[in-house]
Motif scaffolding. Structure first.
Motif, mmCIF file in Angstrom:
data_model
loop_
_atom_site.group_PDB
_atom_site.id
_atom_site.type_symbol
_atom_site.label_atom_id
_atom_site.label_comp_id
_atom_site.label_asym_id
_atom_site.label_seq_id
_atom_site.Cartn_x
_atom_site.Cartn_y
_atom_site.Cartn_z
ATOM 1 N N ASN A 203 -6.541 -0.775 0.703
ATOM 2 C CA ASN A 203 -6.581 -1.127 2.126
ATOM 3 C C ASN A 203 -7.914 -1.773 2.501
ATOM 4 O OD1 ASN A 203 -4.023 -0.160 2.454
ATOM 5 N ND2 ASN A 203 -4.574 1.583 3.739
ATOM 6 N N MET A 204 -9.010 -1.231 1.976
ATOM 7 C CA MET A 204 -10.311 -1.831 2.244
ATOM 8 C C MET A 204 -10.407 -3.226 1.639
ATOM 9 S SD MET A 204 -13.256 -1.940 3.547
ATOM 10 C CE MET A 204 -13.774 -0.320 4.136
ATOM 11 N N ILE A 205 -9.856 -3.393 0.445
ATOM 12 C CA ILE A 205 -9.829 -4.717 -0.181
ATOM 13 C C ILE A 205 -9.062 -5.695 0.696
ATOM 14 C CG2 ILE A 205 -8.784 -6.006 -2.109
ATOM 15 C CD1 ILE A 205 -9.521 -3.535 -3.880
ATOM 16 N N THR A 206 -7.952 -5.236 1.257
ATOM 17 C CA THR A 206 -7.144 -6.080 2.147
ATOM 18 C C THR A 206 -7.936 -6.490 3.377
ATOM 19 O OG1 THR A 206 -5.154 -4.896 1.424
ATOM 20 C CG2 THR A 206 -4.979 -6.237 3.429
ATOM 21 N N SER A 207 -8.628 -5.528 3.983
ATOM 22 C CA SER A 207 -9.453 -5.833 5.155
ATOM 23 C C SER A 207 -10.529 -6.845 4.808
ATOM 24 C CB SER A 207 -10.087 -4.537 5.681
ATOM 25 O OG SER A 207 -10.912 -4.792 6.792
ATOM 26 N N ASN A 208 -11.178 -6.657 3.669
ATOM 27 C CA ASN A 208 -12.205 -7.597 3.213
ATOM 28 C C ASN A 208 -11.635 -8.998 3.028
ATOM 29 O OD1 ASN A 208 -14.577 -6.117 3.139
ATOM 30 N ND2 ASN A 208 -14.890 -6.368 0.957
ATOM 31 N N SER B 5 0.841 -1.191 0.000
ATOM 32 C CA SER B 5 0.000 0.000 0.000
ATOM 33 C C SER B 5 0.883 1.250 0.000
ATOM 34 C CB SER B 5 -0.934 -0.044 1.222
ATOM 35 O OG SER B 5 -1.829 1.037 1.209
ATOM 36 N N TRP C 258 -5.920 3.075 9.818
ATOM 37 C CA TRP C 258 -6.530 3.102 8.487
ATOM 38 C C TRP C 258 -6.902 4.516 8.073
ATOM 39 C CZ3 TRP C 258 -5.753 -1.171 5.946
ATOM 40 C CH2 TRP C 258 -5.801 -2.410 6.579
ATOM 41 N N ALA D 69 -6.258 3.778 -0.609
ATOM 42 C CA ALA D 69 -7.215 3.555 0.486
ATOM 43 C C ALA D 69 -8.178 2.431 0.105
ATOM 44 C CB ALA D 69 -7.978 4.840 0.800
ATOM 45 N N ALA D 70 -8.554 2.390 -1.184
ATOM 46 C CA ALA D 70 -9.412 1.302 -1.672
ATOM 47 C C ALA D 70 -8.694 -0.038 -1.541
ATOM 48 C CB ALA D 70 -9.806 1.552 -3.121
ATOM 49 N N GLY E 92 -5.307 -8.669 8.413
ATOM 50 C CA GLY E 92 -6.235 -7.547 8.303
ATOM 51 C C GLY E 92 -5.732 -6.275 8.935
ATOM 52 N N SER F 107 -3.616 6.286 4.343
ATOM 53 C CA SER F 107 -4.203 6.419 5.675
ATOM 54 C C SER F 107 -5.091 7.658 5.765
ATOM 55 C CB SER F 107 -3.103 6.508 6.734
ATOM 56 O OG SER F 107 -3.659 6.772 8.008
#
Length: 241
Positions: A169-174, A144, A241, A166-167, A228, A149
């Motif tokens: 990062n959200m994909i990673t969390s998902n 990333s 995040w 940032a997108a 995550g 952040s």
């Protein structure tokens, strides 16, 4: 799997491990022009160059098939998504095309690569089902950026880069949530401001320093609690995040 200038350094440092991987799949858009990578291959049969353009689905699928034909039932233990595009446009200059291009490279591409290679990661994880999550079992590492952040954004601007990373990062969390039951670790790492063609000559650290830090983080990742998250590759600490 690795790409670009930081990716080349990943290849070198994986080969220098006390117990190097059986295979290192080094991805690039144009293998014919990957001079430095081809030099490494001459003396290291474990390094395999794979043509991959993350913006083209046909290329992603072809790369996955190539890797699958080599690893067989062993699967793939570690996928490093290192594709990156920087665009520093501010509110008065940013265009729709700027945004779309960064999203394609920085977010959509890595997601499609993860999706394509997921069967190979599941194969690897299944062979160590009783072991805790780790990069030696099965993991997706998304490279990333600090500009991703939201909490630490104090200067604004850089709309395409900030939003697309940032997108990612959200994909990673998902992914960390969706793949928990498979035992696949998923996390995002900020490599720092690195002296590459993208980072520029005024950047703070070399590719060697960046990758050394990231490798140290990868070695320490263990169990669900380390999945995550968003890590600083050099400092080793988590980033909000």
């Amino acid at each position: 799997m690795v790409t670009a200038a930081i990716g080349l350094e990943f290849v070198k440092q994986f080969l220098n491990l006390n117990n190097p991987p059986e295979f290192v799949f080094a991805c690039c858009r144009d293998p014919a022009t990957a001079t430095d990578l081809k030099e490494i291959v001459k003396s290291n049969s474990s390094v395999i160059i794979v043509e991959l353009d993350v913006t083209k689905q046909e290329s992603v699928e072809k790369a996955k098939s190539h890797v699958a034909s080599i690893v067989g039932t062993k699967g793939l233990n570690l996928l490093i998504n290192n594709s990156g595009l920087i665009n520093s446009q501010r509110i008065g200059d940013v265009t729709r095309e700027d945004m779309l291009k960064c999203y394609e490279v920085n977010a959509i591409g890595p997601l499609m690569v993860a999706q394509a290679f997921l069967p190979l990661l599941r194969q690897a994880a299944g062979q160590q089902s009783s072991e805790p999550m780790s990069c030696s079992k099965a993991a997706i590492i998304n490279i990333s950026s600090g500009v991703a952040s939201i909490t630490e954004n104090s200067s604004g601007g850089m709309y395409p880069s900030r939003a697309s990373k940032a997108a990612l990062n959200m994909i990673t969390s998902n992914l960390s949530l969706d793949l928990k039951t498979d035992g696949i670790l998923c996390t995002a790492i900020n490599p720092g401001w690195v002296k590459t063609e993208m980072g520029g000559p005024n950047a703070l650290i070399t590719t060697e320093e960046s990758v050394e830090g990231i490798m140290s983080v990868l070695e320490k990742l263990k169990g669900e609690e380390d999945s995550g998250r968003f890590y600083h590759g050099v400092k080793g600490q988590t980033i909000p995040w």
